[in-house]
Design a protein around this motif. Structure first.
Motif, PDB file in Angstrom:
ATOM      1  N   LEU A 163       0.837  -1.187   0.000  1.00  0.00           N
ATOM      2  CA  LEU A 163       0.000   0.000   0.000  1.00  0.00           C
ATOM      3  C   LEU A 163       0.876   1.241   0.000  1.00  0.00           C
ATOM      4  O   LEU A 163       1.964   1.256   0.585  1.00  0.00           O
ATOM      5  CB  LEU A 163      -0.926   0.029   1.225  1.00  0.00           C
ATOM      6  N   SER A 164       0.409   2.298  -0.651  1.00  0.00           N
ATOM      7  CA  SER A 164       1.157   3.545  -0.651  1.00  0.00           C
ATOM      8  C   SER A 164       1.185   4.131   0.763  1.00  0.00           C
ATOM      9  O   SER A 164       0.394   3.747   1.631  1.00  0.00           O
ATOM     10  CB  SER A 164       0.515   4.554  -1.606  1.00  0.00           C
ATOM     11  N   ARG A 165       2.067   5.084   0.984  1.00  0.00           N
ATOM     12  CA  ARG A 165       2.191   5.698   2.312  1.00  0.00           C
ATOM     13  C   ARG A 165       0.871   6.336   2.743  1.00  0.00           C
ATOM     14  O   ARG A 165       0.410   6.145   3.878  1.00  0.00           O
ATOM     15  CB  ARG A 165       3.309   6.751   2.285  1.00  0.00           C
ATOM     16  N   VAL A 166       0.248   7.075   1.820  1.00  0.00           N
ATOM     17  CA  VAL A 166      -1.013   7.758   2.152  1.00  0.00           C
ATOM     18  C   VAL A 166      -2.114   6.740   2.420  1.00  0.00           C
ATOM     19  O   VAL A 166      -2.835   6.833   3.425  1.00  0.00           O
ATOM     20  CB  VAL A 166      -1.413   8.716   1.009  1.00  0.00           C
ATOM     21  N   GLU A 167      -2.253   5.739   1.541  1.00  0.00           N
ATOM     22  CA  GLU A 167      -3.298   4.729   1.706  1.00  0.00           C
ATOM     23  C   GLU A 167      -3.044   3.894   2.957  1.00  0.00           C
ATOM     24  O   GLU A 167      -3.996   3.541   3.684  1.00  0.00           O
ATOM     25  CB  GLU A 167      -3.344   3.829   0.475  1.00  0.00           C
ATOM     26  N   GLY A 168      -1.787   3.573   3.248  1.00  0.00           N
ATOM     27  CA  GLY A 168      -1.463   2.775   4.426  1.00  0.00           C
ATOM     28  C   GLY A 168      -1.846   3.491   5.713  1.00  0.00           C
ATOM     29  O   GLY A 168      -2.395   2.877   6.640  1.00  0.00           O
ATOM     30  N   ARG A 169      -1.577   4.780   5.776  1.00  0.00           N
ATOM     31  CA  ARG A 169      -1.913   5.530   6.993  1.00  0.00           C
ATOM     32  C   ARG A 169      -3.427   5.690   7.134  1.00  0.00           C
ATOM     33  O   ARG A 169      -3.966   5.617   8.252  1.00  0.00           O
ATOM     34  CB  ARG A 169      -1.211   6.888   6.970  1.00  0.00           C
ATOM     35  N   ARG A 170      -4.090   5.909   6.018  1.00  0.00           N
ATOM     36  CA  ARG A 170      -5.550   6.025   6.069  1.00  0.00           C
ATOM     37  C   ARG A 170      -6.178   4.710   6.506  1.00  0.00           C
ATOM     38  O   ARG A 170      -7.083   4.683   7.352  1.00  0.00           O
ATOM     39  CB  ARG A 170      -6.089   6.430   4.696  1.00  0.00           C
ATOM     40  N   ARG A 171      -5.656   3.580   5.969  1.00  0.00           N
ATOM     41  CA  ARG A 171      -6.187   2.266   6.317  1.00  0.00           C
ATOM     42  C   ARG A 171      -5.913   1.941   7.784  1.00  0.00           C
ATOM     43  O   ARG A 171      -6.766   1.359   8.474  1.00  0.00           O
ATOM     44  CB  ARG A 171      -5.566   1.214   5.409  1.00  0.00           C
ATOM     45  N   ALA A 172      -4.743   2.311   8.285  1.00  0.00           N
ATOM     46  CA  ALA A 172      -4.421   2.063   9.687  1.00  0.00           C
ATOM     47  C   ALA A 172      -5.383   2.796  10.609  1.00  0.00           C
ATOM     48  O   ALA A 172      -5.895   2.227  11.584  1.00  0.00           O
ATOM     49  CB  ALA A 172      -2.979   2.490   9.971  1.00  0.00           C
ATOM     50  N   ASP A 173      -5.648   4.053  10.316  1.00  0.00           N
ATOM     51  CA  ASP A 173      -6.584   4.826  11.139  1.00  0.00           C
ATOM     52  C   ASP A 173      -7.980   4.216  11.090  1.00  0.00           C
ATOM     53  O   ASP A 173      -8.685   4.156  12.106  1.00  0.00           O
ATOM     54  CB  ASP A 173      -6.626   6.276  10.662  1.00  0.00           C
ATOM     55  N   GLU A 174      -8.383   3.765   9.910  1.00  0.00           N
ATOM     56  CA  GLU A 174      -9.704   3.155   9.750  1.00  0.00           C
ATOM     57  C   GLU A 174      -9.830   1.883  10.587  1.00  0.00           C
ATOM     58  O   GLU A 174     -10.839   1.670  11.284  1.00  0.00           O
ATOM     59  CB  GLU A 174      -9.926   2.850   8.263  1.00  0.00           C
ATOM     60  N   LEU A 175      -8.802   1.038  10.561  1.00  0.00           N
ATOM     61  CA  LEU A 175      -8.851  -0.222  11.314  1.00  0.00           C
ATOM     62  C   LEU A 175      -8.773   0.021  12.820  1.00  0.00           C
ATOM     63  O   LEU A 175      -9.452  -0.665  13.601  1.00  0.00           O
ATOM     64  CB  LEU A 175      -7.719  -1.145  10.859  1.00  0.00           C
ATOM     65  N   LEU A 176      -7.960   0.976  13.245  1.00  0.00           N
ATOM     66  CA  LEU A 176      -7.886   1.288  14.670  1.00  0.00           C
ATOM     67  C   LEU A 176      -9.241   1.751  15.190  1.00  0.00           C
ATOM     68  O   LEU A 176      -9.647   1.423  16.316  1.00  0.00           O
ATOM     69  CB  LEU A 176      -6.824   2.363  14.920  1.00  0.00           C
ATOM     70  N   ARG A 177      -9.943   2.487  14.363  1.00  0.00           N
ATOM     71  CA  ARG A 177     -11.285   2.942  14.736  1.00  0.00           C
ATOM     72  C   ARG A 177     -12.248   1.761  14.803  1.00  0.00           C
ATOM     73  O   ARG A 177     -13.062   1.646  15.725  1.00  0.00           O
ATOM     74  CB  ARG A 177     -11.759   3.984  13.729  1.00  0.00           C
ATOM     75  N   GLN A 178     -12.154   0.848  13.843  1.00  0.00           N
ATOM     76  CA  GLN A 178     -13.066  -0.291  13.800  1.00  0.00           C
ATOM     77  C   GLN A 178     -12.885  -1.224  14.988  1.00  0.00           C
ATOM     78  O   GLN A 178     -13.847  -1.805  15.489  1.00  0.00           O
ATOM     79  CB  GLN A 178     -12.878  -1.069  12.493  1.00  0.00           C
ATOM     80  N   VAL A 179     -11.644  -1.392  15.446  1.00  0.00           N
ATOM     81  CA  VAL A 179     -11.393  -2.311  16.565  1.00  0.00           C
ATOM     82  C   VAL A 179     -11.431  -1.606  17.915  1.00  0.00           C
ATOM     83  O   VAL A 179     -11.143  -2.218  18.947  1.00  0.00           O
ATOM     84  CB  VAL A 179     -10.046  -3.055  16.405  1.00  0.00           C
ATOM     85  N   GLY A 180     -11.775  -0.323  17.904  1.00  0.00           N
ATOM     86  CA  GLY A 180     -11.867   0.406  19.157  1.00  0.00           C
ATOM     87  C   GLY A 180     -10.531   0.634  19.831  1.00  0.00           C
ATOM     88  O   GLY A 180     -10.439   0.665  21.061  1.00  0.00           O
ATOM     89  N   MET A 181      -9.469   0.815  19.033  1.00  0.00           N
ATOM     90  CA  MET A 181      -8.125   0.976  19.589  1.00  0.00           C
ATOM     91  C   MET A 181      -7.565   2.378  19.339  1.00  0.00           C
ATOM     92  O   MET A 181      -6.357   2.595  19.492  1.00  0.00           O
ATOM     93  CB  MET A 181      -7.183  -0.065  18.968  1.00  0.00           C
TER      94      MET A 181
END
Length: 453
Positions: free
Chosen positions: A311-329
């Motif tokens: 994943l690109s740097r921008v997409e990777g950071r966006r995806r990380a934030d999205e998953l952290l939100r989904q798992v309540g972390m």
């Protein structure tokens, strides 16, 4: 200790070095001239230094022509030049002559073919032996970095002697490709289990994951005996079975960590073991023990996983934030993982498995050891992943987890599928209308109890 050479007929390897060796010999002759023309003792020192340098270069260039493979006790030590690999014989699934249609990615040397997860250590293409491994090995390959593989192809001067020696050291190694298990094969002395009550049959056309006739043998013991199962997009299928039933072995074959003795794993219709890495990228896998870089923060770890999946740097950071939100972390995003509880680590492991949006999610006993709140959060996250279209296959021995999460339940016992379906299908198979899952499980596995894996 037995040695096996590969340069007697390795003309391609010899040709590769011949011109450089000739240059070294010419250089050696050239160093004789300085002592004759230069005043002593300077001429002697220059000549001696040049001679030592030339001999060192010659020794370095001919390293590949001096090495050989060694069978030492329960280890197979493979060497070619400065590359070396030690393989435990217990991890050798099969060894056989390679077919003439095998494609070698280069002329000679140590090479890796990512499409087939194969390491090549070849001096020529004439007498090749293929060694299949039951688990992945890794080695640094010149020009390709650290590579992981489940098959090794060797060129040998005496391939028949090599195959006989390997088989003699470990009788369980097959000299030919293994065949599917027969009804009576398995643990010595065990009676053959009855056929499955319900068979999944061929995979439907739209299956995201299809297991076709999977068999896994460890020596004379058959751990998994002909499993057929299909998982559709957005579906959760639970592998339910006692400890030792073959659940984890099956899921490790489905992830590409353990090579099947027979059968196929299809992901979106593509053969996992034939195509290798490109198909593995369609999978997300969470083992029973979370494998995390605990010195990193939660956010940094997901960034790392995103980068590994391309994943690109921008997409990777966006995806990380999205998953952290989904798992309540979110509130723990910048804390090191080593400070997390087991439940938080499990959620991080599932988030990491989903970072590249896999089509198939494989989960091995992910609710084990969790307190009720953490188990609820993990189960909610699994449902969310399935709701977004992922096909989910999870293993468990907890009846409540299977009952609560699964659209269908596959009961595995003694390495064989005893039944597959929802509760009504299981009741019909067992002939117990209105029975609960515990009663159904006991009834469907009772007749095979004497041959549990």
């Amino acid at each position: 200790m037995e040695r096996f050479t590969y340069t007697r007929t390795g003309q391609a390897l010899k040709n590769k070095y011949s011109s450089l060796i000739l240059l070294s010999l010419a250089d050696l002759v050239a160093w004789v001239i300085p002592p004759l023309l230069m005043p002593r003792p300077a001429g002697l020192w220059v000549g001696a230094g040049g001679l030592v340098a030339t001999l060192a270069v010659y020794w370095w260039l001919t390293a590949s022509l001096r090495t050989c493979h060694v069978l030492d006790g329960d280890r197979l030590i493979l060497r070619m030049g400065r590359s070396a690999l030690a393989v435990d014989l217990a991890d050798v699934e099969s060894a056989r002559m390679a077919g003439h249609g095998l494609r070698v990615p280069g002329e000679a040397g140590v090479m890796y073919a990512p499409r087939t997860d194969t390491l090549f250590m070849v001096a020529d293409h004439r007498q090749l032996v293929s060694v299949d491994l039951s688990r992945p090995y890794a080695m640094k390959v010149p020009g390709q970095g650290i590579c992981q593989f489940t098959r090794i192809v060797l060129s040998l001067d005496e391939p028949e002697r090599f195959l006989q020696a390997v088989a003699g050291r470990r009788g369980q190694v097959h000299l030919d490709r293994p065949q599917p298990a027969a009804g009576g094969e398995g643990r010595p002395g065990a009676t053959s289990p009855a056929p499955p009550v319900v068979s999944e049959g061929p995979a439907p056309g739209g299956a995201a994951l299809a297991l076709e006739g999977l068999v896994k043998r460890f020596g004379g013991f058959t751990a998994v005996a002909g499993v057929d199962l299909a998982v559709r997009y957005g579906e959760i299928v639970a592998f339910l079975g006692s400890n030792g039933a073959g659940k984890s072995t099956t899921i490790r074959m489905a992830t590409g960590l353990v090579r099947p003795s027979a059968g196929r794993v299809l992901v979106e219709g593509r053969d996992l073991w034939a195509e290798g890495a490109p198909v593995r990228r369609l999978l997300g896998y969470v083992p029973d023990t979370p494998l995390l870089y605990e010195s990193l923060t939660a956010r940094e770890f997901l960034w790392l996983m995103a980068g590994l999946y391309g994943l690109s740097r921008v997409e990777g950071r966006r995806r990380a934030d999205e998953l952290l939100r989904q798992v309540g972390m979110e509130r723990w995003a910048d804390y090191p993982i080593r400070a997390f509880s087991l439940g938080m680590k499990r959620k991080m492991a599932i988030a990491a498995a989903l970072v590249h949006r896999p089509r198939v999610l494989l989960l091995d006993e992910v609710t084990n050891g969790l307190d009720p709140r953490a188990a609820r959060e993990v189960k909610d996250f699994i449902r969310q992943a399935a709701g977004e279209g992922a096909a989910v296959l999870l293993t468990t021995h907890a009846l409540d987890v299977a009952r609560e999460l699964a659209d269908r339940i596959a009961i595995l016992h003694g390495g064989r599928l005893r039944a597959v379906g929802d509760l009504e299908a299981l009741r019909s198979a067992a002939g117990l209308p209105g029975a609960g899952l515990e009663e159904l499980f006991l009834a469907l596995t009772a007749e095979a109890e004497g041959v549990s894996a």
